[in-house]
Design an enzyme around this catalytic site. Structure first.
Site, mmCIF file in Angstrom:
data_model
loop_
_atom_site.group_PDB
_atom_site.id
_atom_site.type_symbol
_atom_site.label_atom_id
_atom_site.label_comp_id
_atom_site.label_asym_id
_atom_site.label_seq_id
_atom_site.Cartn_x
_atom_site.Cartn_y
_atom_site.Cartn_z
ATOM 1 N N ASP A 82 -10.215 -49.331 25.452
ATOM 2 C CA ASP A 82 -10.553 -47.903 25.477
ATOM 3 C C ASP A 82 -10.847 -47.393 24.054
ATOM 4 O O ASP A 82 -10.198 -47.841 23.092
ATOM 5 C CB ASP A 82 -9.335 -47.164 26.080
ATOM 6 C CG ASP A 82 -9.624 -45.750 26.497
ATOM 7 O OD1 ASP A 82 -10.796 -45.425 26.760
ATOM 8 O OD2 ASP A 82 -8.662 -44.947 26.580
ATOM 9 N N HIS A 208 -13.419 -38.971 31.329
ATOM 10 C CA HIS A 208 -12.257 -39.117 30.434
ATOM 11 C C HIS A 208 -11.322 -37.939 30.674
ATOM 12 O O HIS A 208 -11.716 -36.926 31.235
ATOM 13 C CB HIS A 208 -12.730 -39.160 28.975
ATOM 14 C CG HIS A 208 -13.169 -40.529 28.565
ATOM 15 N ND1 HIS A 208 -12.419 -41.332 27.738
ATOM 16 C CD2 HIS A 208 -14.250 -41.254 28.912
ATOM 17 C CE1 HIS A 208 -13.045 -42.483 27.582
ATOM 18 N NE2 HIS A 208 -14.157 -42.467 28.286
ATOM 19 N N VAL A 231 -7.064 -42.481 33.311
ATOM 20 C CA VAL A 231 -5.769 -41.776 33.405
ATOM 21 C C VAL A 231 -4.787 -42.422 32.443
ATOM 22 O O VAL A 231 -4.472 -43.606 32.559
ATOM 23 C CB VAL A 231 -5.216 -41.822 34.851
ATOM 24 C CG1 VAL A 231 -3.800 -41.243 34.905
ATOM 25 C CG2 VAL A 231 -6.124 -41.059 35.796
HETATM 26 P P1 13P Z 1 -5.591 -38.509 29.820
HETATM 27 O O1 13P Z 1 -4.567 -38.835 28.809
HETATM 28 O O2 13P Z 1 -5.901 -37.036 29.847
HETATM 29 O O3 13P Z 1 -5.274 -39.041 31.169
HETATM 30 O O4 13P Z 1 -6.967 -39.180 29.356
HETATM 31 C C1 13P Z 1 -7.090 -40.565 29.410
HETATM 32 C C2 13P Z 1 -8.383 -41.015 28.848
HETATM 33 O O5 13P Z 1 -9.418 -40.415 29.020
HETATM 34 C C3 13P Z 1 -8.369 -42.284 28.096
HETATM 35 O O6 13P Z 1 -9.591 -42.578 27.535
#
Ligand code: 13P
Length: 302
Positions: A82, A208, A231
């Site tokens: 990510d 996201h 998430v």
């Molecule tokens: P959240 O922490 O709001 O669930 O977002 C996760 C995300 O988009 C990771 O790239």
């Protein structure tokens, strides 16, 4: 079945109007919580880690655990990196066995974002892995990336078209008003913008900041083309709250197996509710068949 690229599962999700959840995981328990949750409802799922988790746990260890879990359960599982801004970490994770990576160059001007994304596409096009890029800027905090409310910027639809044309990136995360972390108020999601972007580009779109979005809004985003929902915060909250409660009830507790199993169960329940929400429960076999067909047909594979 082992780890697979997230490309076929996301293509199928986009074309059929359902979503796939990518959960940020930080420990062995969290990996198993997510994969077991997916297995119970026969859904495809994406495990993802931030660069911080790669640095603290080690890419090889994460791949080994994710690979093992994906072999133990008969559902399609992808492993994604990510929000990575560092080319060297992307190469390290691909070498270790990640099946999907995000090059996040959204903090740079458009031309530089195109250049950095193409640098990753150059390696990825020879391998069976997915690449995700971001346009606009998603607000909030994710690992070491902090974007203030003032700096958050929504993606411009015409730029999405140009970006896909010039990078051929298979998955796009356009900023559309969601933010990483827990919202101070209601999220201000720009549904019209999602619709416009989805109308102009065919690739699966990524939502996201998937935590704490009202269920009806999640379903609407998915129906408009958001095939992947990330998430992180809600999963961490569920996991940590179970540990916190354990110590409130028994402050003298010292057996990690007791509080970690509670944390794992809480994370598993949360994961299952999100997987069900985006409509991918029961889609595992369909994705497995599509993936096999794609591999056996060189025209589909390109
Ligand atoms: P959240 O922490 O709001 O669930 O977002 C996760 C995300 O988009 C990771 O790239």
């Amino acid at each position: 079945m082992g780890l697979i690229s997230s490309t076929p599962m996301l293509e199928k999700a986009r074309s059929e109007g359902f979503g796939i959840v990518a959960f940020n995981v930080h420990s062995l328990d969290m990996i198993y919580a997510v994969v077991e949750a997916a297995d119970e409802v026969k859904a495809p799922v994406i495990l993802q880690t931030t660069v911080g988790s790669v640095k603290s746990l080690g890419a090889e260890n994460i791949v080994a655990a994710a690979e093992k879990a994906s072999n133990q359960y008969n559902v399609p599982v992808a492993l994604h990196l990510d929000h990575c801004t560092e080319y060297s970490v992307i190469v390290q994770c691909i070498r270790a066995g990640y099946t999907s990576v995000m090059i996040d160059a959204s903090m740079h001007p458009f031309e530089e974002n195109v250049r950095k994304t193409n640098q990753v596409m150059e390696i990825a096009k020879h391998l069976d892995i997915n690449v995700e890029a971001e346009l606009g800027k998603v607000g909030g905090v994710e690992d070491d990336i902090v974007v203030s409310d003032e700096d958050a910027q929504k993606a411009v639809p015409a730029e999405c078209v140009e970006f896909i044309k010039r990078t051929k990136v298979p998955t796009l995360a356009p900023a559309i008003g969601t933010a990483h972390g827990i919202y101070k108020g209601e999220p201000d999601i720009d549904f019209i913008r999602i619709q416009e972007i989805a109308h102009l580009v065919e690739v699966p779109l990524v939502l996201h900041g998937g935590s704490a979005i009202p269920d009806e809004d999640v379903k609407r985003c998915v129906s408009l083309g958001m095939a992947k929902m990330n998430v992180s915060t809600e999963l961490k909250n569920a996991y940590s709250a179970a540990i916190r409660n354990h110590f409130i009830e028994t402050p003298e507790a010292l057996d990690p197996r007791q509080y970690l199993s509670k944390a794992k169960n809480a994370a598993k329940d949360l994961a299952q509710s999100k997987i069900t929400l985006v409509g991918c429960a029961g889609k595992a076999t369909e994705i497995q068949e599509y993936e096999k067909e794609k591999h056996s047909n060189p025209i589909m594979a390109n």
